[in-house]
Write an enzyme that holds these catalytic residues in place. Structure first.
Site, short mmCIF file in Angstrom:
data_model
loop_
_atom_site.label_atom_id
_atom_site.label_comp_id
_atom_site.label_asym_id
_atom_site.label_seq_id
_atom_site.Cartn_x
_atom_site.Cartn_y
_atom_site.Cartn_z
CG ASN A 231 -8.96 -2.60 11.77
OD1 ASN A 231 -7.97 -3.16 11.31
ND2 ASN A 231 -9.49 -1.52 11.22
CD GLU B 93 -8.76 0.00 7.64
OE1 GLU B 93 -8.70 -0.94 8.46
OE2 GLU B 93 -8.01 0.99 7.71
CG ASP C 158 -0.33 -0.46 2.49
OD1 ASP C 158 0.92 -0.41 2.60
OD2 ASP C 158 -1.05 -0.87 3.40
CG HIS D 219 -5.79 -2.92 8.63
ND1 HIS D 219 -5.86 -1.56 8.80
CD2 HIS D 219 -4.52 -3.25 8.99
CE1 HIS D 219 -4.70 -1.11 9.22
NE2 HIS D 219 -3.87 -2.10 9.35
#
Ligand code: PGA
Length: 239
Positions: free
Chosen positions: A134, A141, A66, A136
């Site tokens: 979380n 996400e 990313d 990801h």
């Protein structure tokens, strides 16, 4: 699936050895890299092995997961800058074969062209991953469909907060980024997932032993045929 529970130091050594073995068998291997705090020890170990002559990166191609949009590689918070400083500038890699998604996006405006570029060099041999609190992977996400390829993603509020440590103020923290999709990650022939620290214990359990669900993006890895999970003792305490 293989689960290795060990110290962070030993995990860095073991994961680095996987790269050394892969590259000695396939000098032009295609490597998927990740940013964040998690891979830093591994990158330091790869630098050490390269300097010791145990491995050469001269013929590899790399793709990062990313990158923030609209951030040049000279900006300290960019993932290009991170990769250059923590790995690429210290090893014998050909910089022109190191890719992050934003550059390709800017060139032709089509995020999925990143996947085509990956495919054009034969696909990723080993994709390195960290995990967000979380669940990801990359900036996929919770709720991201498993079928997504590289795309522009909106960051979850918890991710924006976690990333704020690298910026002077909240206003500067990017809210969108380009990220390989879940399918892009699953297309890799093998995957190395590293999970360190007690703050990741709950998500490690959910990802490894919970249901496979888009609510926990990393849980999709349970469906991949070749994943090594490197989990330190603290992150493994609920397993
Ligand atoms: P970290 O980030 O390695 O800095 O914990 C991992 C991630 O958010 O994917």
């Amino acid at each position: 699936m293989k689960l290795v529970v060990d110290t962070p130091e030993r995990i860095a050594e073991l994961a680095a050895q996987q790269y050394v073995d892969l590259i000695s068998a396939k000098p032009n291997a295609v490597l998927g890299f990740a940013t964040g705090s998690t891979p830093l020890d591994l990158y330091a170990e790869l630098v050490r092995q390269n300097r010791a002559g145990a491995v050469s990166f001269r013929h590899v191609t790399t793709f990062n997961l990313d990158e923030y949009l609209d951030m040049g590689g000279e900006q300290e918070q960019s993932y290009r800058y991170f990769m250059n400083k923590s790995l690429f500038e210290h090893i014998d890699i050909a910089m022109e074969r190191t890719f992050l998604p934003a550059g390709e996006l800017l060139e032709n405006g089509d995020p999925a062209s990143y996947d085509r570029l990956i495919e054009s060099v034969g696909g990723i041999d080993v994709q390195l991953l960290g995990i967000g609190h979380n669940g990801h992977i990359g900036f996929n996400e919770p709720g991201t469909p498993f079928g997504t390829l590289t795309h522009v993603a909106e960051l979850a509020e918890s991710t924006v907060l976690a990333n704020a440590r690298f910026f002077d103020s909240m206003d500067e923290v990017p809210r969108v980024a380009a990220t390989m999709g879940i399918k892009s990650v699953m297309n890799a022939r093998s995957i190395i997932m590293v999970i360190l620290g007690s703050a990741k214990a709950e998500i490690a359990k959910a990802a490894l032993q919970g249901p496979v669900t888009e609510a926990v993006p990393a849980s999709v890895l349970q469906l991949h045929p070749s994943v090594t999970w490197y989990v330190d003792h603290e992150a493994a305490k609920l397993l």
